[in-house]
Design an enzyme around this catalytic site. Structure first.
Site, PDB file in Angstrom:
ATOM      1  N   GLU A  33       6.617 -11.338   5.840  1.00 13.11           N
ATOM      2  CA  GLU A  33       7.729 -12.178   5.371  1.00 13.11           C
ATOM      3  C   GLU A  33       7.920 -13.371   6.308  1.00 13.11           C
ATOM      4  O   GLU A  33       8.176 -14.495   5.854  1.00 13.11           O
ATOM      5  CB  GLU A  33       9.023 -11.346   5.300  1.00 13.11           C
ATOM      6  CG  GLU A  33       9.044 -10.283   4.203  1.00 13.11           C
ATOM      7  CD  GLU A  33       8.179  -9.059   4.515  1.00 13.11           C
ATOM      8  OE1 GLU A  33       7.806  -8.866   5.697  1.00 13.11           O
ATOM      9  OE2 GLU A  33       7.862  -8.303   3.584  1.00 13.11           O
ATOM     10  N   ARG A  65     -22.477   9.372  -3.483  1.00 20.17           N
ATOM     11  CA  ARG A  65     -21.713  10.308  -4.311  1.00 20.17           C
ATOM     12  C   ARG A  65     -22.140  10.220  -5.780  1.00 20.17           C
ATOM     13  O   ARG A  65     -22.182   9.124  -6.354  1.00 20.17           O
ATOM     14  CB  ARG A  65     -20.220   9.968  -4.182  1.00 20.17           C
ATOM     15  CG  ARG A  65     -19.304  10.759  -5.077  1.00 20.17           C
ATOM     16  CD  ARG A  65     -19.192  12.187  -4.608  1.00 20.17           C
ATOM     17  NE  ARG A  65     -18.196  12.929  -5.373  1.00 20.17           N
ATOM     18  CZ  ARG A  65     -18.044  14.241  -5.273  1.00 20.17           C
ATOM     19  NH1 ARG A  65     -18.820  14.956  -4.465  1.00 20.17           N
ATOM     20  NH2 ARG A  65     -17.124  14.845  -5.981  1.00 20.17           N
ATOM     21  N   GLN A 102      -9.610   5.255  -2.572  1.00 25.82           N
ATOM     22  CA  GLN A 102      -9.731   5.568  -4.005  1.00 25.82           C
ATOM     23  C   GLN A 102     -11.190   5.856  -4.366  1.00 25.82           C
ATOM     24  O   GLN A 102     -11.489   6.803  -5.097  1.00 25.82           O
ATOM     25  CB  GLN A 102      -9.196   4.374  -4.822  1.00 25.82           C
ATOM     26  CG  GLN A 102      -8.961   4.659  -6.273  1.00 25.82           C
ATOM     27  CD  GLN A 102      -7.814   5.657  -6.497  1.00 25.82           C
ATOM     28  OE1 GLN A 102      -6.991   5.866  -5.615  1.00 25.82           O
ATOM     29  NE2 GLN A 102      -7.802   6.292  -7.642  1.00 25.82           N
ATOM     30  N   LEU A 142       8.477  -8.623  24.372  1.00 23.51           N
ATOM     31  CA  LEU A 142       9.373  -9.557  23.688  1.00 23.51           C
ATOM     32  C   LEU A 142      10.394  -8.785  22.834  1.00 23.51           C
ATOM     33  O   LEU A 142      11.600  -8.996  22.970  1.00 23.51           O
ATOM     34  CB  LEU A 142       8.546 -10.498  22.798  1.00 23.51           C
ATOM     35  CG  LEU A 142       9.307 -11.567  22.018  1.00 23.51           C
ATOM     36  CD1 LEU A 142       9.943 -12.578  22.973  1.00 23.51           C
ATOM     37  CD2 LEU A 142       8.377 -12.302  21.044  1.00 23.51           C
ATOM     38  N   GLU A 144       3.258  -8.833  15.489  1.00 22.56           N
ATOM     39  CA  GLU A 144       3.052 -10.270  15.734  1.00 22.56           C
ATOM     40  C   GLU A 144       3.542 -11.111  14.551  1.00 22.56           C
ATOM     41  O   GLU A 144       2.907 -12.083  14.150  1.00 22.56           O
ATOM     42  CB  GLU A 144       1.596 -10.562  16.113  1.00 22.56           C
ATOM     43  CG  GLU A 144       1.288  -9.947  17.465  1.00 22.56           C
ATOM     44  CD  GLU A 144       0.211 -10.657  18.261  1.00 22.56           C
ATOM     45  OE1 GLU A 144      -0.468  -9.946  19.010  1.00 22.56           O
ATOM     46  OE2 GLU A 144       0.059 -11.879  18.172  1.00 22.56           O
ATOM     47  N   GLU A 168      12.965  -6.149  21.035  1.00 22.76           N
ATOM     48  CA  GLU A 168      14.015  -5.234  21.495  1.00 22.76           C
ATOM     49  C   GLU A 168      14.515  -4.452  20.292  1.00 22.76           C
ATOM     50  O   GLU A 168      14.246  -4.837  19.148  1.00 22.76           O
ATOM     51  CB  GLU A 168      15.152  -6.030  22.147  1.00 22.76           C
ATOM     52  CG  GLU A 168      14.673  -6.801  23.360  1.00 22.76           C
ATOM     53  CD  GLU A 168      15.785  -7.455  24.177  1.00 22.76           C
ATOM     54  OE1 GLU A 168      16.979  -7.296  23.815  1.00 22.76           O
ATOM     55  OE2 GLU A 168      15.442  -8.105  25.177  1.00 22.76           O
TER      56      GLU A 168
END
Ligand SMILES: Cc1cc2nc3c(=O)[nH]c(=O)nc-3n(C[C@H](O)[C@H](O)[C@H](O)COP(=O)(O)OP(=O)(O)OC[C@H]3O[C@@H](n4cnc5c(N)ncnc54)[C@H](O)[C@@H]3O)c2cc1C
Length: 394
Positions: free
Chosen positions: A381, A282, A350, A130, A377, A132
């Site tokens: 926005e 850790r 982090q 789709l 996809e 371009e």
């Protein structure tokens, strides 16, 4: 698909599919992900494994040899697969976009010719062309044309597509181009309402695959340009009526968006799982960092983000399965799930401190991969534009 609901959400069958894909992702996909990312080579063995499990026919109707999955099953399979590798899940979801187009818009001979092989063997691998170079968020701006040649009863495709997933591996493409017959309904080949959908085998003369993009993440997934240079295809390879391609694309992409949202949840869950184990192993200041309140709060926020995103995906699936207009729900799911993928992978890096910034730990790749879920996809926005239209009842 039928079966008893388990808890508040999934049927027995959906749970079985999710668990099957989870197991495959953990045993076969995740162990290959780091090397595939480093070498930018798609793991073809994994693809064959997906075909053996029937996943390459996930959205293909059962009468054509597929799984005929409902939206929830599609979503849980995508989440589980993306937990192993987003690059593999992306390749599968684009293959599924292609098979969905053939199943939904194709003629009976087209369905019979393509779907059983694509479902059962995963070959040819499907592409969805789709975008371009100058037409991304606004596909109506596309310049690729399909000119009908009445002498040979063929269409001649000319133009350039960009960002095509499975561009190198793909064997058949669903291609969108502007078409108009001379002496037809008077529509110009340049008009937005001329967009039409075609099925183009990759070995057709004039189908030219461009160079593979060097990407931030999703590096095992091949993304290329594709040029059509007087590429002739029989008129019978047209999938929709002339001019019906854009609405078909939007319909397919709305379905696809649920899959991408589910994949974003899978990436976020993988990052959370990594962060959780690291936090228990850790030690700093003579105690596991998971005992430090700041780290515990991070894990709490990450876990909440993952759950909220998953619920939005489930709601979009529910609306789709109930036959409701689920466009806004799919956009909400994609927007929030991709945002969760970004923030959860960021926090997972982090929590790993300096180690998280190295390729030794999976969170580094998950962080790079997550970004794409906000872009393809339909960008975040564009999702917000769709949601706002829903809010305002436009
Ligand atoms: C790895 C990868 C794989 C992809 N795979 C495929 C594929 O298989 N097939 C395919 O067809 N495409 C594919 N795409 C293309 C993808 O869908 C587009 O990149 C995406 O739709 C955005 O288009 P664009 O890149 O041209 O950005 P643009 O549309 O140029 O957008 C640039 C920026 O402007 C914003 N913007 C644009 N218009 C508006 C607006 N109206 N309102 C608010 N903001 C706006 C965008 O949100 C973005 O932030 C892929 C892309 C990538 C990176």
């Amino acid at each position: 698909m039928t079966g008893a609901r388990v808890g508040s959400a999934l049927t027995d069958e959906q749970v079985a599919v999710r668990d099957l894909v989870r197991e495959f992702a953990a045993e076969e996909v995740r162990p290959t992900a780091a090397e595939a990312d480093e070498t930018e080579a798609f793991p073809e063995d994994v693809w064959d494994g997906l075909a053996e499990l029937g996943l390459t026919g996930l959205t293909v109707p059962e009468e054509y040899g597929g799984f005929g999955a409902d939206e929830t099953t599609y979503a849980v399979a995508n989440e589980a697969l993306a937990h192993g590798s987003l690059a593999v899940a992306t390749a599968l979801s684009v293959h599924c976009l292609a098979t969905s187009c053939i199943a939904e818009f194709g003629t009976e001979p087209q369905r019979e010719a393509w779907l059983p092989e694509m479902a059962e063997t995963g070959r040819p691998v499907g592409m969805f062309c789709l975008s371009e170079p100058q037409a991304g968020s606004n596909p109506a701006q596309m310049a690729t044309t399909a000119t009908y040649d009445p002498e040979t009863d063929e269409y001649v495709l000319n133009g350039e597509k960009q960002w095509i997933t499975n561009g190198e591996r793909g064997g058949v493409a669903v291609v969108f181009a502007k078409a108009a017959r001379e002496g037809g309904d008077g529509r110009s080949a340049e008009a937005d309402d001329a967009i039409t959908q075609f099925l183009v085998p990759a070995d057709t003369d004039g189908f030219e695959v461009g160079k593979k993009e060097e990407k931030l993440g999703l590096r095992a997934s091949d993304t290329t340009g594709i040029t059509f240079d007087d590429c002739r295809i029989p008129a019978e390879n047209r999938l929709t009526e002339e001019g019906k391609g854009l609405s078909a694309a939007f319909r397919t992409l709305t379905e696809g968006r649920i899959g991408i949202a589910a994949q974003a949840v899978g990436v976020a869950q993988a990052a959370l799982d990594e962060a959780k184990s690291y936090a228990t192993e850790r030690e700093q200041f003579d105690r596991p960092i998971g005992d430090i309140q700041t780290i515990r709060h991070k894990l709490a926020e990450m876990s909440t983000d993952v759950s909220a995103a998953r619920l939005l995906v489930r709601e979009a699936c529910r609306q789709a399965e109930a036959g409701e207009d689920y466009r806004v729900a799919a956009s909400k799911a994609k927007y929030r799930a991709s945002e969760a993928a970004m923030s959860v992978t960021n926090e997972a890096v982090q929590i790993h401190g300096g180690y998280g910034y190295t390729t030794e730990f999976d969170v580094e790749r998950l962080y790079r991969d997550a970004k794409i879920t906000e872009i393809y996809e339909g960008t975040t926005e564009i999702q917000k534009t769709i949601i706002a239209r829903g809010v305002l009842g436009e």
